[in-house]
Write an enzyme that holds these catalytic residues in place. Sequence first.
Site, short mmCIF file in Angstrom:
data_model
loop_
_atom_site.label_atom_id
_atom_site.label_comp_id
_atom_site.label_asym_id
_atom_site.label_seq_id
_atom_site.Cartn_x
_atom_site.Cartn_y
_atom_site.Cartn_z
N SER A 2 -7.95 -3.85 -6.04
CA SER A 2 -9.10 -4.26 -6.61
C SER A 2 -8.67 -4.52 -8.25
O SER A 2 -9.31 -4.07 -8.92
CB SER A 2 -10.35 -3.30 -6.37
N HIS A 61 -10.17 -1.02 -0.08
CA HIS A 61 -9.19 0.20 0.05
C HIS A 61 -9.38 0.63 1.70
O HIS A 61 -8.72 1.47 2.11
CB HIS A 61 -9.44 1.25 -0.58
N GLN A 63 -16.38 0.75 -2.89
CA GLN A 63 -15.17 1.15 -2.85
C GLN A 63 -14.77 2.64 -2.73
O GLN A 63 -14.05 3.15 -1.87
CB GLN A 63 -14.35 0.57 -3.71
N GLU A 64 -15.38 3.37 -3.49
CA GLU A 64 -15.20 4.88 -3.52
C GLU A 64 -16.38 5.79 -3.82
O GLU A 64 -17.04 5.47 -4.58
CB GLU A 64 -14.22 5.18 -4.81
N GLU A 108 -6.35 5.37 -0.40
CA GLU A 108 -6.31 6.56 -1.46
C GLU A 108 -6.57 8.00 -0.82
O GLU A 108 -6.88 9.01 -1.62
CB GLU A 108 -7.45 6.19 -2.52
N ASP A 158 -17.41 4.45 -7.30
CA ASP A 158 -16.62 3.15 -7.77
C ASP A 158 -17.06 2.07 -7.13
O ASP A 158 -16.72 2.09 -5.85
CB ASP A 158 -15.23 3.17 -8.05
N GLU A 211 -19.00 3.75 -11.47
CA GLU A 211 -17.91 3.02 -12.21
C GLU A 211 -17.97 1.42 -11.71
O GLU A 211 -18.44 1.11 -10.47
CB GLU A 211 -16.58 3.46 -11.51
N ASP A 238 -14.05 -0.21 -15.54
CA ASP A 238 -12.80 -0.31 -15.24
C ASP A 238 -12.48 -1.76 -15.24
O ASP A 238 -11.82 -2.29 -16.30
CB ASP A 238 -12.64 0.34 -14.01
N LYS A 276 -6.30 3.02 -17.15
CA LYS A 276 -5.08 2.55 -16.18
C LYS A 276 -4.08 2.06 -17.14
O LYS A 276 -4.17 0.85 -17.57
CB LYS A 276 -5.40 1.89 -15.17
N HIS A 329 -5.47 6.58 -11.63
CA HIS A 329 -4.22 6.21 -10.84
C HIS A 329 -4.78 4.61 -10.16
O HIS A 329 -5.76 4.05 -10.64
CB HIS A 329 -4.24 6.94 -9.25
N ARG A 330 -3.93 4.06 -9.49
CA ARG A 330 -3.89 2.58 -8.73
C ARG A 330 -4.08 3.14 -7.33
O ARG A 330 -3.65 4.11 -6.91
CB ARG A 330 -2.90 1.74 -9.05
N SER A 331 -4.77 2.20 -6.53
CA SER A 331 -4.62 2.30 -5.06
C SER A 331 -3.29 2.12 -4.56
O SER A 331 -2.83 2.93 -3.62
CB SER A 331 -5.55 1.18 -4.37
N LYS A 361 -8.96 10.78 -12.18
CA LYS A 361 -9.37 10.17 -10.60
C LYS A 361 -7.93 9.82 -10.12
O LYS A 361 -7.41 8.85 -10.58
CB LYS A 361 -10.49 9.32 -10.45
C1 2PG Z 1 -10.30 1.36 -9.14
C2 2PG Z 1 -8.67 1.42 -8.64
C3 2PG Z 1 -8.20 3.02 -8.22
P1 2PG Z 1 -7.45 -0.44 -7.68
O1 2PG Z 1 -10.75 0.13 -8.75
O2 2PG Z 1 -10.45 2.06 -9.91
O3 2PG Z 1 -9.00 3.77 -7.55
O4 2PG Z 1 -8.54 0.62 -7.42
O5 2PG Z 1 -6.20 0.17 -8.01
O6 2PG Z 1 -7.18 -0.83 -6.37
O7 2PG Z 1 -7.88 -1.39 -8.62
MG MG Z 2 -12.26 0.89 -10.27
#
Ligand code: 2PG
Ligand code: MG
Length: 419
Positions: free
Chosen positions: A42, A152, A160-161, A204, A241, A283, A310, A335, A363-365, A386
């Site tokens: 994402s 994800h 997403q989270e 994740e 998120d 988020e 983000d 990130k 982190h990243r996915s 996270k």
């Molecule tokens: C996010 C990230 C990590 P992605 O959106 O915060 O959880 O996802 O690395 O796919 O951008």
């Molecule tokens: Mg995010």
Amino acid sequence: MTNEISKVRAREVLDSRGNPTVEVEIYSGNQFGRFIVPSGASTGQFEAVELRDGGNRFHGKGVLQAVKNVNEILGPKVLGRDIFDQEGLDKFMIELDGTPNKAKYGANAILGISIANMRLAAKNKGLWDFEYIGDSKRLPCPMLNVINGGSHAGGDLAIQEFMLMPIGFDSFKDGLRASVEVYHQLKKQLKKKYGSSAINLGDEGGFAPPIDTARDAIDILIASIKDMGYKPEEQFYLGIDAAASEFLHDGKYHIDGKILARDDFINYYYELVEDYPILLSLEDPFDENDFEAFGDLVTKYGSTRAIVADDLTVTNVERINTAIDKGAMNYLLLKVNQIGSFTEAKEAFDLTKSKDWGVVISHRSGETEDTFIADLSVGMGAERIKTGAPARSERVAKYNQLLRIEEYLGDEAQYYNKI
Ligand code: 2PG
Ligand code: MG
């Protein structure tokens, strides 16, 4: 012992989704530092460019060009540089690239060199990475993504989270243990309610159950926390998120089986937040261009909730400055690969801190076995990290590194157990 870069070597390796990514080693004599670059799904529209080869090889996702840019262009040009001049190295590469978003050589090439150099510098001084990065001895509160939706996972859950935040514990180790207990209880509950396929894992490490609404996801999390004898809103809080840009189509948000106009979606959050005081962190609640809607939530809930940016800010000082002007956040998601060098990530961190806002290192996915962000979170003194569920080794690796750091710090370690 020499302090000069004597050799630079990059190669193509794989990330946790089986996609190619860049690994870089920087040498000084026979000592080296290594970093593997992560990759998002994402991704924010304004992120630095992750160079991919296109064509048929690896479905177009190869990174041989970025590897070549390290081995044949950037690498030879940084030979002889002082490994302790991190800022000089990063600025030199940014200038060589010359584009505003690292489109020429790739953020994956530049970041690989940047962090590998930092690792080498830490090693050269005999320090842990976190000690080289800063003086902080703060262990971040983990945000464990235990229910995966959006891009994800493969289901209908738009958000997403859904993350567990073990706030009411005295140490990182205790908070992590309690979270793992809740994670396994959640697994049992999901299986009972939705059947065996509900405990399949998303990218994740969280479960990807056939849950359709955010409320159902939050309810089952609260039930799992209580089942284990923990107190919601005392020991555990929750974070989400939304990654809302991913479910904005033709100006409307497609969420929980409804299609909502922007203002109705703002109301959606009002109701969610009022009904669930446990929901501490939100988020990317809105599209990555809608600073105003973010600002609305900050005005209403900024004193009691974390409104985390983000995709909105992509670890970029220009975007963070806009968010400052518009009062659009009170927490930064950081990130390193969104911006592409350590120095710029540090600038984003410092700017956020100048407003007394909090920082979540993320982190990243698409991740790897690399644990750098665990050290980064402690060295910088970030409030939170996270890095996924307590499952899948690329996620657990970071939590394990934090366990090591906390043990090493002993009595000096301070767990960030604040709201
Ligand atoms: C996010 C990230 C990590 P992605 O959106 O915060 O959880 O996802 O690395 O796919 O951008
Ligand atoms: Mg995010």
